[in-house]
Scaffold this motif. Structure first.
Motif, PDB file in Angstrom:
ATOM      1  N   PHE A   1       0.879  -1.267   0.066  1.00 30.38           N
ATOM      2  CA  PHE A   1      -0.067   0.109   0.010  1.00 30.38           C
ATOM      3  C   PHE A   1       0.983   1.199   0.158  1.00 30.38           C
ATOM      4  O   PHE A   1       1.726   1.254   0.680  1.00 30.38           O
ATOM      5  CB  PHE A   1      -0.904   0.117   1.257  1.00 30.38           C
ATOM      6  CG  PHE A   1      -1.814   0.969   1.229  1.00 30.38           C
ATOM      7  CD1 PHE A   1      -3.006   1.230   0.403  1.00 30.38           C
ATOM      8  CD2 PHE A   1      -1.696   2.302   1.936  1.00 30.38           C
ATOM      9  CE1 PHE A   1      -3.745   2.534   0.357  1.00 30.38           C
ATOM     10  CE2 PHE A   1      -2.406   3.365   1.920  1.00 30.38           C
ATOM     11  CZ  PHE A   1      -3.509   3.441   1.119  1.00 30.38           C
ATOM     12  N   GLY A   2       0.403   2.212  -0.963  1.00 27.09           N
ATOM     13  CA  GLY A   2       1.139   3.447  -1.078  1.00 27.09           C
ATOM     14  C   GLY A   2       1.815   3.487  -2.027  1.00 27.09           C
ATOM     15  O   GLY A   2       2.727   4.805  -2.411  1.00 27.09           O
ATOM     16  N   THR A   3       2.321   2.650  -2.923  1.00 29.91           N
ATOM     17  CA  THR A   3       3.264   2.633  -4.156  1.00 29.91           C
ATOM     18  C   THR A   3       2.438   2.745  -5.272  1.00 29.91           C
ATOM     19  O   THR A   3       3.191   3.002  -6.235  1.00 29.91           O
ATOM     20  CB  THR A   3       3.937   1.304  -4.131  1.00 29.91           C
ATOM     21  OG1 THR A   3       3.014   0.116  -4.174  1.00 29.91           O
ATOM     22  CG2 THR A   3       5.045   1.053  -2.733  1.00 29.91           C
ATOM     23  N   GLY A   4       1.064   2.567  -5.407  1.00 28.36           N
ATOM     24  CA  GLY A   4       0.496   2.748  -6.607  1.00 28.36           C
ATOM     25  C   GLY A   4       0.116   4.175  -6.742  1.00 28.36           C
ATOM     26  O   GLY A   4       0.232   4.987  -6.077  1.00 28.36           O
ATOM     27  N   TYR A   5      -0.739   4.363  -8.180  1.00 29.62           N
ATOM     28  CA  TYR A   5      -1.181   5.802  -8.354  1.00 29.62           C
ATOM     29  C   TYR A   5      -2.377   6.143  -7.808  1.00 29.62           C
ATOM     30  O   TYR A   5      -2.802   7.181  -7.330  1.00 29.62           O
ATOM     31  CB  TYR A   5      -1.631   5.974  -9.799  1.00 29.62           C
ATOM     32  CG  TYR A   5      -0.833   5.287 -10.958  1.00 29.62           C
ATOM     33  CD1 TYR A   5       0.390   6.114 -11.526  1.00 29.62           C
ATOM     34  CD2 TYR A   5      -0.674   4.110 -11.403  1.00 29.62           C
ATOM     35  CE1 TYR A   5       1.025   5.448 -12.527  1.00 29.62           C
ATOM     36  CE2 TYR A   5      -0.011   3.487 -12.289  1.00 29.62           C
ATOM     37  CZ  TYR A   5       0.736   4.159 -12.982  1.00 29.62           C
ATOM     38  OH  TYR A   5       1.565   3.839 -13.600  1.00 29.62           O
ATOM     39  N   SER A   6      -3.092   4.847  -7.294  1.00 36.14           N
ATOM     40  CA  SER A   6      -4.250   5.006  -6.947  1.00 36.14           C
ATOM     41  C   SER A   6      -4.960   4.544  -5.737  1.00 36.14           C
ATOM     42  O   SER A   6      -5.805   4.097  -5.250  1.00 36.14           O
ATOM     43  CB  SER A   6      -5.309   4.231  -7.999  1.00 36.14           C
ATOM     44  OG  SER A   6      -4.817   2.974  -8.063  1.00 36.14           O
ATOM     45  N   SER A   7      -3.963   4.641  -4.787  1.00 37.98           N
ATOM     46  CA  SER A   7      -3.909   3.972  -3.538  1.00 37.98           C
ATOM     47  C   SER A   7      -5.093   4.448  -2.661  1.00 37.98           C
ATOM     48  O   SER A   7      -6.105   3.483  -2.318  1.00 37.98           O
ATOM     49  CB  SER A   7      -2.797   4.446  -2.524  1.00 37.98           C
ATOM     50  OG  SER A   7      -1.607   4.142  -3.096  1.00 37.98           O
ATOM     51  N   LEU A   8      -5.613   5.575  -2.848  1.00 37.96           N
ATOM     52  CA  LEU A   8      -6.688   6.087  -1.779  1.00 37.96           C
ATOM     53  C   LEU A   8      -7.930   5.770  -2.771  1.00 37.96           C
ATOM     54  O   LEU A   8      -8.907   5.398  -1.912  1.00 37.96           O
ATOM     55  CB  LEU A   8      -6.575   7.559  -1.975  1.00 37.96           C
ATOM     56  CG  LEU A   8      -5.211   7.931  -0.971  1.00 37.96           C
ATOM     57  CD1 LEU A   8      -5.419   9.372  -0.640  1.00 37.96           C
ATOM     58  CD2 LEU A   8      -5.453   7.431   0.614  1.00 37.96           C
ATOM     59  N   HIS A   9      -7.968   5.883  -4.070  1.00 36.73           N
ATOM     60  CA  HIS A   9      -9.275   5.634  -4.766  1.00 36.73           C
ATOM     61  C   HIS A   9      -9.566   4.418  -4.421  1.00 36.73           C
ATOM     62  O   HIS A   9     -10.585   3.871  -4.637  1.00 36.73           O
ATOM     63  CB  HIS A   9      -8.841   5.943  -6.210  1.00 36.73           C
ATOM     64  CG  HIS A   9      -9.706   5.473  -7.101  1.00 36.73           C
ATOM     65  ND1 HIS A   9     -10.867   6.464  -7.235  1.00 36.73           N
ATOM     66  CD2 HIS A   9     -10.104   4.351  -8.016  1.00 36.73           C
ATOM     67  CE1 HIS A   9     -11.931   5.679  -8.293  1.00 36.73           C
ATOM     68  NE2 HIS A   9     -11.396   4.967  -8.702  1.00 36.73           N
ATOM     69  N   TYR A  10      -8.631   3.198  -4.686  1.00 32.01           N
ATOM     70  CA  TYR A  10      -8.613   1.909  -4.300  1.00 32.01           C
ATOM     71  C   TYR A  10      -9.577   1.516  -2.894  1.00 32.01           C
ATOM     72  O   TYR A  10     -10.355   0.866  -3.083  1.00 32.01           O
ATOM     73  CB  TYR A  10      -7.100   1.121  -4.208  1.00 32.01           C
ATOM     74  CG  TYR A  10      -6.769  -0.031  -4.648  1.00 32.01           C
ATOM     75  CD1 TYR A  10      -6.815   0.216  -6.157  1.00 32.01           C
ATOM     76  CD2 TYR A  10      -6.810  -1.084  -4.246  1.00 32.01           C
ATOM     77  CE1 TYR A  10      -6.580  -0.837  -7.185  1.00 32.01           C
ATOM     78  CE2 TYR A  10      -6.546  -2.185  -4.868  1.00 32.01           C
ATOM     79  CZ  TYR A  10      -6.239  -2.120  -6.169  1.00 32.01           C
ATOM     80  OH  TYR A  10      -6.156  -3.394  -7.006  1.00 32.01           O
ATOM     81  N   LEU A  11      -9.176   2.214  -2.130  1.00 32.67           N
ATOM     82  CA  LEU A  11      -9.720   2.085  -0.733  1.00 32.67           C
ATOM     83  C   LEU A  11     -11.202   2.453  -0.669  1.00 32.67           C
ATOM     84  O   LEU A  11     -11.957   1.980   0.116  1.00 32.67           O
ATOM     85  CB  LEU A  11      -9.011   2.661   0.325  1.00 32.67           C
ATOM     86  CG  LEU A  11      -7.707   2.407   0.825  1.00 32.67           C
ATOM     87  CD1 LEU A  11      -7.288   2.854   2.005  1.00 32.67           C
ATOM     88  CD2 LEU A  11      -7.619   0.463   0.889  1.00 32.67           C
TER      89      LEU A  11
ATOM     90  N   VAL B   1      -4.937  -3.388   5.523  1.00 30.68           N
ATOM     91  CA  VAL B   1      -3.745  -2.641   4.277  1.00 30.68           C
ATOM     92  C   VAL B   1      -2.422  -2.900   4.799  1.00 30.68           C
ATOM     93  O   VAL B   1      -2.028  -2.775   6.122  1.00 30.68           O
ATOM     94  CB  VAL B   1      -4.246  -1.179   4.761  1.00 30.68           C
ATOM     95  CG1 VAL B   1      -3.071  -0.373   4.057  1.00 30.68           C
ATOM     96  CG2 VAL B   1      -5.424  -0.762   4.170  1.00 30.68           C
ATOM     97  N   LYS B   2      -1.678  -3.352   4.029  1.00 31.07           N
ATOM     98  CA  LYS B   2      -0.222  -3.597   4.301  1.00 31.07           C
ATOM     99  C   LYS B   2       0.602  -2.533   3.785  1.00 31.07           C
ATOM    100  O   LYS B   2       0.795  -2.116   2.566  1.00 31.07           O
ATOM    101  CB  LYS B   2      -0.039  -5.028   3.450  1.00 31.07           C
ATOM    102  CG  LYS B   2      -0.647  -6.231   3.999  1.00 31.07           C
ATOM    103  CD  LYS B   2      -0.115  -7.524   3.543  1.00 31.07           C
ATOM    104  CE  LYS B   2       1.424  -7.737   3.980  1.00 31.07           C
ATOM    105  NZ  LYS B   2       1.839  -8.942   3.226  1.00 31.07           N
ATOM    106  N   ILE B   3       1.062  -1.846   4.603  1.00 25.49           N
ATOM    107  CA  ILE B   3       1.945  -0.442   4.424  1.00 25.49           C
ATOM    108  C   ILE B   3       3.392  -1.342   3.532  1.00 25.49           C
ATOM    109  O   ILE B   3       4.016  -1.989   4.206  1.00 25.49           O
ATOM    110  CB  ILE B   3       2.309   0.449   5.406  1.00 25.49           C
ATOM    111  CG1 ILE B   3       1.037   0.591   6.426  1.00 25.49           C
ATOM    112  CG2 ILE B   3       3.335   1.391   5.361  1.00 25.49           C
ATOM    113  CD1 ILE B   3       1.150   1.376   7.594  1.00 25.49           C
ATOM    114  N   ASP B   4       3.783  -0.527   2.631  1.00 25.12           N
ATOM    115  CA  ASP B   4       4.818  -0.956   1.864  1.00 25.12           C
ATOM    116  C   ASP B   4       6.046  -0.643   2.622  1.00 25.12           C
ATOM    117  O   ASP B   4       6.124   0.259   3.163  1.00 25.12           O
ATOM    118  CB  ASP B   4       4.733  -0.069   0.494  1.00 25.12           C
ATOM    119  CG  ASP B   4       6.211  -0.871  -0.438  1.00 25.12           C
ATOM    120  OD1 ASP B   4       5.684  -1.970  -1.122  1.00 25.12           O
ATOM    121  OD2 ASP B   4       7.030  -0.297  -0.456  1.00 25.12           O
TER     122      ASP B   4
END
Ligand code: C2E
Ligand code: MG
Ligand code: MG
Ligand code: MG
Length: 279
Positions: A182-192, A200-203
């Motif tokens: 989590f946190g490495t993609g473009y759309s992290s928040l959108h995803y949630l 959620v697994k923090i990168d």
């Protein structure tokens, strides 16, 4: 290398490209052979309560030992498996193997918690994959509430409606869903907002310098708050030092995994760490 000096830029890129393509073809051929021979295996890393060290769950990570190349890392062959259409077969074999080990652990009196399995996006794009997964669980003698699926947000820019529906149906049966890296993609928040998520697994990249970098610590703290507001649990990956462990606890994150607790290990060592020694 010669072509770089004498040839054009184009030739250089073309050579790189050819080399990449050759490696892909080579690896996919070898992987197909490995799948036929049934030589893939899995190693396991516990996911723990950061204050007590107690096991909450255990993550299965695929391992491939090649007769000539030695260990080939999943970072190298999973993308090839996706490209070559072999990823579903890899996923099925990993769950078979991990399910078998998991059953042995329970028989030996271990309390490993949930079994976490990594899932690549293409595995979820096939209609009926959710039902097939439930069938496989029944076949290997696991109940849905023993399984957690780790989905990498990086791989799915836009989760389709059918994937969301399938995941919801699996969750109704008791399967849990975690967002990996989590946190490495473009759309992290959108995803949630879109995906049904339990954890959620923090990168690892946020954990790496959390003890020295106040900004990283602030980001982690915010992810924990956000996760909790959304009714999700939050777990940190790649914890290597005591300083990172205490910084995470300070940021309100109480679940994690990493070399500090244990590197991924074969099933034999999972048993041994509980004092069970196989013959
Ligand atoms: P991941 O699921 O995010 O797994 C974490 C990776 O970090 C693993 O690498 C693990 O061995 C490594 N790791 C664990 N603790 C630490 C630590 O404290 N420090 C550092 N530096 N590394 C740590 P691995 O096993 O090479 O797997 C890499 C990735 O390959 C995984 O990332 C996952 O995305 C993918 N993968 C692994 N197994 C499977 C599988 O069965 N199916 C699919 N689809 N993907 C898999
Ligand atoms: Mg994972
Ligand atoms: Mg991860
Ligand atoms: Mg990762």
């Amino acid at each position: 290398r010669e072509s770089r000096r004498s040839g054009s830029r184009y030739e250089f890129f073309r050579d790189e490209f050819t080399q990449r393509a050759r490696e892909q073809v080579y690896l996919s051929t070898e992987l197909r052979r490995a799948l036929d021979a049934g030589v893939l295996t899995a190693h396991y890393q516990p996911q723990v309560d950061l204050s007590s060290g107690q096991w909450l769950g255990i993550e299965a990570l695929v391992r491939w030992h090649h007769p000539e190349q030695g260990w080939i890392s999943p970072g190298r062959f999973i993308p090839v498996a996706e490209w070559a259409g072999l990823i579903r077969c890899v996923g099925e074999q990993v769950l078979d193997i991990a399910g078998e080990h998991y059953r042995v652990w329970l028989e030996q009196g271990l309390e490993p918690g949930w079994l976490a399995i990594n899932l690549a996006a293409p595995q979820m794009e096939v209609p009926g994959w959710g039902d097939q997964l439930l069938e496989q669980l029944a076949r290997i003698g696991m109940t849905p509430d023993e399984l957690e699926l780790e989905i990498t947000e990086r791989l799915m820019v836009k989760p389709s409606e059918t994937i969301v529906n399938d995941l919801n149906e699996l969750r109704e049966q008791g399967v849990r869903v975690a967002v990996d890296d989590f946190g490495t993609g473009y759309s992290s928040l959108h995803y949630l907002t879109k995906l049904p998520v339990d954890r959620v697994k923090i990168d690892r990249s946020f954990v790496a310098d959390i003890a020295e970098c106040q900004r990283k610590a602030a980001v982690v703290e915010s992810i924990v708050t956000l996760g909790n507001r959304l009714g999700m649990e939050v777990l940190a990956e790649g914890i290597e030092t005591e300083a990172q462990r205490s910084a995470l606890l300070g940021a309100g994150c109480w679940q994690g995994q990493g070399f500090l607790f244990s590197a991924p290990m074969p099933s034999r060592d999972v048993l041994a760490s509980w004092g069970v020694h196989e013959q």
